[in-house]
Design a protein around this motif. Sequence first.
Motif, PDB file in Angstrom:
ATOM      1  N   MET A 112      57.048  47.566  44.894  1.00 33.50           N
ATOM      2  CA  MET A 112      57.149  47.723  43.445  1.00 33.50           C
ATOM      3  C   MET A 112      58.636  47.637  43.078  1.00 33.50           C
ATOM      4  O   MET A 112      59.497  47.594  43.970  1.00 33.50           O
TER       5      MET A 112
ATOM      6  N   ASN B  72      57.795  43.724  42.093  1.00 32.46           N
ATOM      7  CA  ASN B  72      57.109  43.908  40.803  1.00 32.46           C
ATOM      8  C   ASN B  72      58.126  43.958  39.666  1.00 32.46           C
ATOM      9  O   ASN B  72      59.278  44.343  39.883  1.00 32.46           O
TER      10      ASN B  72
ATOM     11  N   HIS C  18      55.794  39.860  40.735  1.00 36.76           N
ATOM     12  CA  HIS C  18      54.500  40.259  40.172  1.00 36.76           C
ATOM     13  C   HIS C  18      54.742  40.865  38.782  1.00 36.76           C
ATOM     14  O   HIS C  18      55.390  41.908  38.651  1.00 36.76           O
TER      15      HIS C  18
ATOM     16  N   MET D 276      53.641  42.917  35.925  1.00 32.75           N
ATOM     17  CA  MET D 276      52.653  43.966  35.655  1.00 32.75           C
ATOM     18  C   MET D 276      52.183  43.888  34.194  1.00 32.75           C
ATOM     19  O   MET D 276      52.996  43.914  33.267  1.00 32.75           O
TER      20      MET D 276
ATOM     21  N   GLU E 102      48.145  40.022  38.848  1.00 35.42           N
ATOM     22  CA  GLU E 102      47.240  40.657  39.811  1.00 35.42           C
ATOM     23  C   GLU E 102      46.177  41.511  39.124  1.00 35.42           C
ATOM     24  O   GLU E 102      46.526  42.493  38.447  1.00 35.42           O
TER      25      GLU E 102
ATOM     26  N   ILE F  91      43.885  44.475  38.899  1.00 43.26           N
ATOM     27  CA  ILE F  91      43.915  45.801  39.545  1.00 43.26           C
ATOM     28  C   ILE F  91      42.679  46.572  39.109  1.00 43.26           C
ATOM     29  O   ILE F  91      42.370  46.639  37.915  1.00 43.26           O
TER      30      ILE F  91
ATOM     31  N   MET G 288      43.209  52.420  38.443  1.00 36.00           N
ATOM     32  CA  MET G 288      44.106  52.331  37.293  1.00 36.00           C
ATOM     33  C   MET G 288      43.285  52.152  36.021  1.00 36.00           C
ATOM     34  O   MET G 288      43.150  51.039  35.484  1.00 36.00           O
TER      35      MET G 288
ATOM     36  N   GLN H 256      47.833  36.722  42.201  1.00 38.32           N
ATOM     37  CA  GLN H 256      48.045  37.644  43.320  1.00 38.32           C
ATOM     38  C   GLN H 256      46.679  38.243  43.651  1.00 38.32           C
ATOM     39  O   GLN H 256      46.141  39.037  42.881  1.00 38.32           O
TER      40      GLN H 256
ATOM     41  N   ASP I 181      44.587  40.573  45.501  1.00 37.41           N
ATOM     42  CA  ASP I 181      44.597  41.792  46.307  1.00 37.41           C
ATOM     43  C   ASP I 181      43.158  42.059  46.744  1.00 37.41           C
ATOM     44  O   ASP I 181      42.288  42.375  45.917  1.00 37.41           O
TER      45      ASP I 181
ATOM     46  N   HIS J 299      41.547  45.418  45.628  1.00 40.82           N
ATOM     47  CA  HIS J 299      41.105  45.522  44.225  1.00 40.82           C
ATOM     48  C   HIS J 299      39.893  44.622  43.962  1.00 40.82           C
ATOM     49  O   HIS J 299      38.978  45.011  43.231  1.00 40.82           O
TER      50      HIS J 299
ATOM     51  N   GLN K 263      47.311  40.391  49.075  1.00 37.09           N
ATOM     52  CA  GLN K 263      47.593  41.732  49.600  1.00 37.09           C
ATOM     53  C   GLN K 263      46.314  42.298  50.205  1.00 37.09           C
ATOM     54  O   GLN K 263      45.206  41.915  49.801  1.00 37.09           O
TER      55      GLN K 263
ATOM     56  N   ARG L 126      41.664  52.869  50.501  1.00 36.29           N
ATOM     57  CA  ARG L 126      42.903  52.086  50.501  1.00 36.29           C
ATOM     58  C   ARG L 126      43.712  52.302  51.783  1.00 36.29           C
ATOM     59  O   ARG L 126      44.932  52.411  51.768  1.00 36.29           O
TER      60      ARG L 126
ATOM     61  N   GLU M 295      49.510  46.395  51.921  1.00 36.81           N
ATOM     62  CA  GLU M 295      49.689  47.370  50.845  1.00 36.81           C
ATOM     63  C   GLU M 295      48.641  48.461  50.985  1.00 36.81           C
ATOM     64  O   GLU M 295      47.787  48.616  50.119  1.00 36.81           O
TER      65      GLU M 295
HETATM   66  O1  LIG Z   1      48.672  48.365  43.058  1.00 33.15           O
HETATM   67  C1  LIG Z   1      48.762  47.227  43.512  1.00 33.15           C
HETATM   68  O2  LIG Z   1      47.850  46.714  44.140  1.00 33.15           O
HETATM   69  C2  LIG Z   1      49.953  46.398  43.365  1.00 33.15           C
HETATM   70  O3  LIG Z   1      50.037  45.392  44.009  1.00 33.15           O
HETATM   71  C3  LIG Z   1      51.059  46.698  42.468  1.00 33.15           C
HETATM   72  O4  LIG Z   1      52.199  47.021  43.175  1.00 33.15           O
HETATM   73  C4  LIG Z   1      50.849  47.565  41.298  1.00 33.15           C
HETATM   74  O5  LIG Z   1      50.895  48.928  41.578  1.00 33.15           O
END
Ligand SMILES: O=C(O)C(=O)[C@H](O)CO
Length: 263
Positions: free
Chosen positions: A35, A60, A103, A105, A143, A145, A150, A176, A178, A181, A204, A211, A240
Amino acid sequence: MPRLAANLSFLFPDAPFLERVDRAAAAGFRGVESMYPEDVAPAALTARLADSGMQWVLLNTPAGDFAAGERGLAALPGQEGRFREAMRAALDLAGGLQAGLIHVMAGIPPDGADPAACRHTFCENLTWAAAQARPRGIVLTIEPINRRDMPGYFLWQVGQAVQILDDLSLPNVRLQFDIYHAQVEGGDVASRMAAALPHVGHVQIANPPGRHGPGDGELDLPWLLRELDRLGYDGWVGCEYRPAGPTEGGLAWARPFGIHPAG
Ligand SMILES: O=C(O)C(=O)[C@H](O)CO
Ligand SMILES: [Mg+2]
C-alpha cells in the motif's frame, strides 16, 4: 512462470516496514509491493530498495484519511482535487522506486451517493491519471475488493471492472485480479480468472476465508499459479496474505515458483 512479489503491507508483520524489504530479499523474493507507505520517508525507502537489489513492482495510491475510514478517492464525487494530490504523490514515489504499476484505490462513496455519478468520477479521474502516468511508463491498475472485507467499496465485482476498462479503452489502465477477493465475491475463480486475463496487469493471492497463505484455506493456490502459467501470464503475483506464523517458515510452497532463501 508467474513472478512472486512480497506484499510488505501483509508479510513480515513482526518487522518495521523498512526491515521488511531486507527480510523479503533474504527469503528469496526479487520483487516487492505495498500500500502507499504513509509513514516512511521516500528517500529512506528508495535507498533500502537499492541496497536490497530488488524491484518495486506495485504501489497503491494513498488511501486518504485512513483513520476516518477512507480507502481511496478515485470514485468519490467532489474529491477530485484530493484525488489528484494523492495521485501525484503516488506517481512521484513510483518514479523514485522505479515501480511500473500503481493501484488506483477507488474508495468508499458516502451513503446515498449516486452510483452513476461515482462511476463517472472514477472514469474521469482514471483518464486524467492515465495521461499523467503514460509518459512515465507507468501502468495503472484497478482492483475489485470484496464487500465483506471492505463494506461499501465502489469497485467490488470483476465484471464491473472489466466493463469500466472496456469503456475507457486506455492501454495503461489494467485489471488487478486479486484471487482472494474474486473468490469471496463470486467463486468459480479459475474460470473467471481465465476469462479476465486479457485485461489483467497484476495478480494477487490469498486464501479464503481467512486471507491466509497457500495450504491454509479453501483454494489450491499453487494450482492456480500453475494455471496462470499455462494461460500464458508472465507478470507479477503479489503474495498479499496474512501469514499464520513467521513468514519465512511458511514459504515452502513458494520454492517451485523460484523463492529460495538467500545464502
Ligand atoms: O486489499 C487489497 O487486496 C489490496 O490489494 C489493496 O492493497 C487495498 O487494500
Ligand atoms: Mg489485493
